[in-house]
Enzyme design. Structure first.
Site, mmCIF file in Angstrom:
data_model
loop_
_atom_site.group_PDB
_atom_site.id
_atom_site.type_symbol
_atom_site.label_atom_id
_atom_site.label_comp_id
_atom_site.label_asym_id
_atom_site.label_seq_id
_atom_site.Cartn_x
_atom_site.Cartn_y
_atom_site.Cartn_z
ATOM 1 N N GLY A 31 0.692 -1.052 0.049
ATOM 2 C CA GLY A 31 0.063 0.040 0.138
ATOM 3 C C GLY A 31 0.964 1.120 0.131
ATOM 4 O O GLY A 31 2.033 1.395 -0.599
ATOM 5 N N ALA A 32 0.150 2.331 0.326
ATOM 6 C CA ALA A 32 0.814 3.627 0.221
ATOM 7 C C ALA A 32 1.331 3.844 -1.114
ATOM 8 O O ALA A 32 2.565 4.129 -1.408
ATOM 9 C CB ALA A 32 2.076 4.005 1.154
ATOM 10 N N HIS A 34 2.045 4.608 -5.081
ATOM 11 C CA HIS A 34 2.448 5.680 -5.887
ATOM 12 C C HIS A 34 2.718 5.304 -7.318
ATOM 13 O O HIS A 34 2.383 4.360 -7.718
ATOM 14 C CB HIS A 34 3.871 6.185 -5.454
ATOM 15 N N GLY A 36 5.137 4.344 -8.758
ATOM 16 C CA GLY A 36 5.967 2.939 -9.081
ATOM 17 C C GLY A 36 5.199 1.828 -9.106
ATOM 18 O O GLY A 36 5.174 1.034 -10.016
ATOM 19 N N HIS A 37 4.202 1.901 -8.250
ATOM 20 C CA HIS A 37 3.132 0.757 -8.131
ATOM 21 C C HIS A 37 2.357 0.776 -9.323
ATOM 22 O O HIS A 37 2.041 -0.321 -9.794
ATOM 23 C CB HIS A 37 2.438 0.680 -6.852
ATOM 24 N N GLY A 149 9.231 -4.388 -8.581
ATOM 25 C CA GLY A 149 10.205 -3.389 -9.175
ATOM 26 C C GLY A 149 11.648 -3.752 -8.841
ATOM 27 O O GLY A 149 11.807 -4.369 -7.795
ATOM 28 N N LYS A 151 13.411 -1.598 -7.857
ATOM 29 C CA LYS A 151 13.603 -0.905 -6.710
ATOM 30 C C LYS A 151 14.178 -1.727 -5.379
ATOM 31 O O LYS A 151 15.087 -1.399 -4.783
ATOM 32 C CB LYS A 151 12.554 -0.239 -6.510
ATOM 33 N N ASP A 152 13.430 -2.936 -5.473
ATOM 34 C CA ASP A 152 13.737 -3.803 -4.481
ATOM 35 C C ASP A 152 14.633 -5.134 -5.045
ATOM 36 O O ASP A 152 14.123 -6.159 -5.094
ATOM 37 C CB ASP A 152 12.661 -4.152 -3.685
ATOM 38 N N SER A 190 7.291 4.454 -0.469
ATOM 39 C CA SER A 190 6.082 4.681 0.346
ATOM 40 C C SER A 190 6.720 5.540 1.425
ATOM 41 O O SER A 190 6.115 6.096 2.232
ATOM 42 C CB SER A 190 5.439 3.417 0.847
HETATM 43 P P1 AMP Z 1 6.057 -2.080 -1.453
HETATM 44 O O1 AMP Z 1 4.546 -1.565 -1.388
HETATM 45 O O2 AMP Z 1 7.058 -0.974 -1.204
HETATM 46 O O3 AMP Z 1 6.478 -3.300 -0.813
HETATM 47 O O4 AMP Z 1 6.438 -2.338 -3.262
HETATM 48 C C1 AMP Z 1 5.534 -3.329 -3.762
HETATM 49 C C2 AMP Z 1 6.300 -3.464 -5.278
HETATM 50 O O5 AMP Z 1 6.310 -2.125 -5.785
HETATM 51 C C3 AMP Z 1 7.697 -3.967 -5.163
HETATM 52 O O6 AMP Z 1 7.699 -4.943 -6.086
HETATM 53 C C4 AMP Z 1 8.401 -2.677 -5.113
HETATM 54 O O7 AMP Z 1 9.739 -3.259 -5.929
HETATM 55 C C5 AMP Z 1 7.718 -2.123 -6.252
HETATM 56 N N1 AMP Z 1 8.294 -0.680 -6.105
HETATM 57 C C6 AMP Z 1 8.281 0.114 -5.054
HETATM 58 N N2 AMP Z 1 8.743 1.242 -5.376
HETATM 59 C C7 AMP Z 1 8.925 1.323 -6.852
HETATM 60 C C8 AMP Z 1 9.446 2.124 -7.680
HETATM 61 N N3 AMP Z 1 9.822 3.515 -7.299
HETATM 62 N N4 AMP Z 1 9.572 1.577 -9.002
HETATM 63 C C9 AMP Z 1 9.085 0.647 -9.457
HETATM 64 N N5 AMP Z 1 8.653 -0.372 -8.626
HETATM 65 C C10 AMP Z 1 8.420 -0.016 -7.223
#
Ligand code: AMP
Length: 284
Positions: A31-32, A34, A36-37, A149, A151-152, A190
């Site tokens: 959640g939260a 943006h 990227g998601h 992503g 990103k991780d 997030s």
């Molecule tokens: P999170 O909610 O932060 O656990 O991320 C969920 C998914 O979104 C994970 O696969 C992250 O790698 C991806 N993600 C987070 N930030 C970005 C970003 N800036 N660009 C692309 N994917 C992202």
């Protein structure tokens, strides 16, 4: 777009789609949301008949209870953001739906070196928690493809191992999507919501430094480059590098000399004030 909280309801819904031979693309998140998601949803939408996004702040991947407490949560805002996207189903379970009892929070994975360095070293048990929730979500959703992503990146490589070694029967294809950045280069996250104004201004230096490192790495030795990156970021008093590593994709072995046959990945974790940010870049 449907919001579903219960595993049973989601299973019934997805079985109908599957029985029609339709493909399911899955985007797991905490959640939260943006841009990227949203980019993951967009890619999943192009490659599948149906997109399912999960929103679940997974307690087992937080090794710090304060971090878990302050993680931003706003389901209504998230739903508003993705209402017009290609996402058809949001799965937003309660903790009890994912972890029915204490036994379901135990794991016995072995990821070797993949979880011993970088995030694995500084956030002990983090990847066991990630693997646990992804395994559970994959078993529930059973998608054709799942989107993550870059990103991780370490998380992606761990999940790739999980998918190949522990969940091969599910035959899920993983898709790695590019990092979406703010105009100053900061990787969207997030956690950026938690930065104060000063830390936010400084945080742009992280990506700028990684780009400079990529452009100039051949003029330095590995050790010189590491020192330059760390010093360049730490000279901003709002920033403190926790680690900067040069590793090989996909096994995360340390890079000791520049070897053009290796896929060099530079990974960094930095505290901007009290907020921990991560980023990475491929050099070649
Ligand atoms: P999170 O909610 O932060 O656990 O991320 C969920 C998914 O979104 C994970 O696969 C992250 O790698 C991806 N993600 C987070 N930030 C970005 C970003 N800036 N660009 C692309 N994917 C992202």
């Amino acid at each position: 777009m449907k919001v579903i909280n219960k595993v049973e309801e989601l299973t019934v819904e997805l079985n109908i789609f599957r029985s029609k031979g339709l493909s399911i693309g899955f985007v797991p998140t905490m959640g939260a949301l943006h841009q990227g998601h949203l980019s993951l949803i967009e890619t999943a939408g192009k490659e599948n008949d149906l997109v399912v996004m999960s929103i679940f702040v997974n307690p087992t991947q937080f090794n710090n209870s304060e971090d878990l407490k302050k993680y931003p949560r706003d389901l209504n805002k998230d739903i508003e953001l993705i209402k017009k996207s290609a996402c058809s189903i949001v799965f937003a379970p309660d903790e009890k739906d994912i972890y029915p009892d204490e036994n379901s929070k135990k794991s016995d994975f072995n990821f070797g070196l993949l979880t011993k360095i970088m995030e694995g070293k500084f956030r002990p048990s983090h990847f066991d928690g990630v693997a646990m929730v992804v395994k559970r979500l994959f078993e529930i959703v059973q998608p054709s493809k799942a989107y993550f992503g870059q990103k991780d990146i370490q998380q992606f490589l761990v999940i790739n191992h999980l998918n190949n070694h522990y969940l091969a029967d599910l035959k899920i294809t993983l898709v790695k999507c590019p990092i979406i950045r703010e105009p100053d280069g900061l990787a969207m996250s997030s956690r950026n919501l938690l930065l104060n104004d000063d830390s936010r201004k400084s945080a742009g230096l992280i990506a700028k430094t990684l780009i400079q490192a990529k452009e100039n790495y051949k003029s330095f030795s590995v050790e010189e480059l590491k020192k330059w990156v760390i010093d360049n970021i730490n000279k901003d008093t709002k920033l403190k590098v926790e680690y900067f590593e040069l590793v090989n994709d996909p096994d995360l072995e340390e890079i000791k000399i520049w070897d053009k046959n290796k896929k060099i990945l530079a990974c960094i974790a930095v505290f901007a004030g009290s907020i921990r940010l991560i980023d990475n870049i491929y050099f070649n």
